[in-house]
Motif scaffolding. Sequence first.
Motif, mmCIF file in Angstrom:
data_model
loop_
_atom_site.group_PDB
_atom_site.id
_atom_site.type_symbol
_atom_site.label_atom_id
_atom_site.label_comp_id
_atom_site.label_asym_id
_atom_site.label_seq_id
_atom_site.Cartn_x
_atom_site.Cartn_y
_atom_site.Cartn_z
ATOM 1 N N TYR A 171 30.429 -75.774 14.561
ATOM 2 C CA TYR A 171 29.930 -76.422 15.780
ATOM 3 C C TYR A 171 28.429 -76.675 15.698
ATOM 4 C CZ TYR A 171 29.288 -77.591 20.644
ATOM 5 O OH TYR A 171 28.975 -78.264 21.806
ATOM 6 N N GLN A 173 25.484 -77.515 18.146
ATOM 7 C CA GLN A 173 25.157 -77.603 19.585
ATOM 8 C C GLN A 173 24.328 -78.828 19.915
ATOM 9 O OE1 GLN A 173 23.629 -73.679 18.491
ATOM 10 N NE2 GLN A 173 23.123 -73.627 20.658
ATOM 11 N N GLU A 174 23.485 -79.251 18.950
ATOM 12 C CA GLU A 174 22.578 -80.385 19.217
ATOM 13 C C GLU A 174 23.368 -81.633 19.597
ATOM 14 O OE1 GLU A 174 19.222 -80.092 18.938
ATOM 15 O OE2 GLU A 174 19.711 -77.965 18.678
ATOM 16 N N THR A 175 24.388 -81.906 18.795
ATOM 17 C CA THR A 175 25.136 -83.152 19.018
ATOM 18 C C THR A 175 26.451 -82.905 19.761
ATOM 19 O OG1 THR A 175 26.227 -82.869 16.905
ATOM 20 C CG2 THR A 175 24.225 -84.207 16.898
ATOM 21 N N GLU A 176 26.775 -81.629 20.029
ATOM 22 C CA GLU A 176 28.055 -81.246 20.641
ATOM 23 C C GLU A 176 29.231 -81.800 19.834
ATOM 24 O OE1 GLU A 176 28.114 -81.965 24.848
ATOM 25 O OE2 GLU A 176 26.135 -81.069 25.098
ATOM 26 N N GLU A 177 29.138 -81.548 18.539
ATOM 27 C CA GLU A 177 30.196 -82.001 17.627
ATOM 28 C C GLU A 177 30.610 -80.858 16.699
ATOM 29 O OE1 GLU A 177 29.119 -86.654 16.687
ATOM 30 O OE2 GLU A 177 27.879 -85.077 15.806
ATOM 31 N N THR A 210 30.969 -70.965 15.075
ATOM 32 C CA THR A 210 30.012 -71.377 16.109
ATOM 33 C C THR A 210 28.987 -70.268 16.294
ATOM 34 O OG1 THR A 210 29.698 -72.062 18.411
ATOM 35 C CG2 THR A 210 31.605 -70.657 17.997
ATOM 36 N N ARG A 264 33.161 -82.408 20.492
ATOM 37 C CA ARG A 264 33.598 -81.044 20.850
ATOM 38 C C ARG A 264 34.974 -81.056 21.501
ATOM 39 N NH1 ARG A 264 33.322 -77.697 25.461
ATOM 40 N NH2 ARG A 264 32.684 -79.551 26.610
ATOM 41 N N ASN A 265 35.248 -82.062 22.353
ATOM 42 C CA ASN A 265 36.522 -82.038 23.083
ATOM 43 C C ASN A 265 37.723 -82.396 22.208
ATOM 44 O OD1 ASN A 265 36.364 -84.755 22.813
ATOM 45 N ND2 ASN A 265 35.983 -85.186 24.998
ATOM 46 N N LYS A 276 29.878 -76.061 25.712
ATOM 47 C CA LYS A 276 28.844 -76.984 25.208
ATOM 48 C C LYS A 276 27.758 -76.252 24.423
ATOM 49 C CE LYS A 276 29.146 -80.744 28.479
ATOM 50 N NZ LYS A 276 28.581 -81.433 29.614
ATOM 51 N N ASP A 277 27.380 -75.071 24.941
ATOM 52 C CA ASP A 277 26.284 -74.344 24.283
ATOM 53 C C ASP A 277 26.777 -73.560 23.051
ATOM 54 O OD1 ASP A 277 27.732 -72.269 25.284
ATOM 55 O OD2 ASP A 277 26.124 -71.426 26.528
ATOM 56 N N GLY A 278 28.037 -73.719 22.694
ATOM 57 C CA GLY A 278 28.550 -73.063 21.485
ATOM 58 C C GLY A 278 29.214 -71.720 21.755
#
Length: 669
Positions: A171, A173-177, A210, A264-265, A276-278
Amino acid sequence: MDNKQVTLSVDLLKERQKCTFNTLELTYLLDGGPERTKERRERESYFLDDPELKSSIPTEYLSHKEKYEEAIRVSCLIFRKVLHLQEEGKVGIENFQEILGGQLGSSLIKDGNPLALHYVMYIPTLMGQGTYQQQAEWIQKAWNCTMIGTYAQTELGHGTFIRGLETTATYDQETEEFIINSPTLTSYKWWPGGLGQTANYAIVVAQLNTLGKCYGIHPFIVQLRDEETHQPLPGVKIGEIGCKMGMNTTNNGYLGFENVRIPRNQMLMKNNKVLKDGTYVESPSSKLTYGTMMFVRVVLVQDVANYLKKAVTIAVRYSCVRRQSQPKPDEPEPQIIDYVTQQHKLFPIISTYFAFHYCAEWLWDMYNNVNSQLEAGQLSQLPELHALACCLKAVSTSDCSAGVETCRLACGGHGYMTSSNFPSTYGLVTAMCTYEGENTVLLLQTARYLMKSWQNKVEGIQLTPTVLYLQSAQASNIVYNRNIDWIITVMEQVAAGKVELAWTHMNERIKKGLGAEDAWNHTSIELAACAEAHCRAFVVRTFYSEIMRLKYTISEPLRIVLLQLLDLYGVTTALKCLGDLLRFSGTTGSDIENLQQWLEELLSAIRPNAVSIVDSFDIRDEVLSSALGAYDGNVYERLFAEATKSPLNAEPVNKSFRQHLKPFLKSQL
Ligand SMILES: Cc1cc2nc3c(=O)[nH]c(=O)nc-3n(C[C@H](O)[C@H](O)[C@H](O)COP(=O)(O)OP(=O)(O)OC[C@H]3O[C@@H](n4cnc5c(N)ncnc54)[C@H](O)[C@@H]3O)c2cc1C
């Protein structure tokens, strides 16, 4: 039977005249009622009468590439027709079961459907492991086939041990990917059906990382190919794994990733989540996913029984048409079915079909009950279902592959012809011993449950219904009785004796200082064997209870036939484990002699109805796809007609004669 031809084989005609029961009554019983038979026949006509679904050349003469292309052509037409049925409101699960399972589907595409995984694994996993939001986003697209998915779990390096999978999803966190990677050669996905050139999406099982920590394997939806051009997306290395023993049009593929990013989703988050924050949020019960995982195993038991039903129909009909040898000099050659060894090969296989058919129905009901309990948060019956689904999948697939091979052997040389349809049927069935859980590994899973159950017995804890017999079954001399009750009792004594022995030996090893894992491994031959014995006792008992339940709803002539088949299944099962009977139950030598005599009497009692029983399966010739098994029994004409389709017969002299053979012959002068 719809597909009766004008010139029926005299032998088959005579066989049909001997029938003592109403074949249509049995057809209705197996289908679940006249309405279901009507629906099935309509469905079959809808597909089989469509000329577009017929291949112009027998597919076995095509190249590997051409076979795949033809399979895609046909499967797109098939699923277009399925969508059409759904639009008409005929949405039943039967449409899919028959298209994807051992009946209709394998006649339309003989060597594996490249779209099967989309329906069998991709959609069920989205439904079972996606949040409601994810389901809303993805399922409709999947149902409408605007995307084609597969299920990518197994890797080159690991199949059984899924915790050992190496693909990573890290994961960011910066790009939420998530960033998906295949760090090693052994981490390449290997095997998923439809992955090679067909699917554009996959559920990929990967190790989730993560905030610097690994949380084990999780499922992710990953797009593999462009939706318009079908080109692999950047970082996606994808292809087909090549020719196999069978299932050569399933398009099994390999897949590697190099820094492939997904939002992420697209992690399936019904159970565990990444915020979102990991932050990783664990599900209160990871067991909630087990329901979908068991679905395929449960369905496989019925599927594999259907393949067996086809194989035995072919072998029984052929055995009535085929004549061989002349035991009595002045008499005509007998039909090979009149050799008792031939009856011994085939009739127990007919009874095996019935046994697994009823077990599959039982398992399906239990699966549905447990699944609805899971929805309500109750997990208590899950381990019992898991234990049964594992051993039933293992024993049914292994017995049915052995059964298909026995049917082939029973048809002598002609059974070896591709046009007999045994080779591709065997290829499809034997694969089932490996996928959805390798059989030995599954038996060992059941054994774990049996060890816990025996421990519970020792500690006086109440046992669950399917292992309740462990409480009372003890090796003792039960007076031999020629009935199925006696067989069930001794089979349960065998199973209980084997469970106790494995439990004792494992504990002795632990007491001697061996670690639990080593003790387990050293005892594993006995562990797998006790799971198999438990399963065999369960199958006989379930077949018996189902026939007892039906007993008063069917006619007397049919009741007699079903009771004969039940007895035959029980007797042959018992005779296959003679050593165990002598060792773990009070069975004596004279009981065994009685069993042997009972077996021989049952074979001759079933003999007059053999063809009519397989006729009652009501399998259309197109579904059998066999020159040996067609309803009309015109075996030799059909074998010849199939041989003429060989492309080698299209020209009187092949070019290799001029190129190689002639120069070779002349050089020897
Ligand atoms: C036709 C086909 C289609 C498939 N389709 C898919 C698919 O669509 N998607 C997908 O992800 N995968 C698929 N697979 C892969 C399949 O799920 C695996 O092959 C299966 O799980 C077995 O794993 P394996 O090949 O690693 O065998 P292994 O686990 O390596 O087994 C090899 C041997 O080791 C033994 N063994 C392994 N572990 C143990 C143990 N703990 N105790 C005792 N013995 C053990 C086994 O009994 C076996 O004898 C498919 C496979 C086939 C053949």
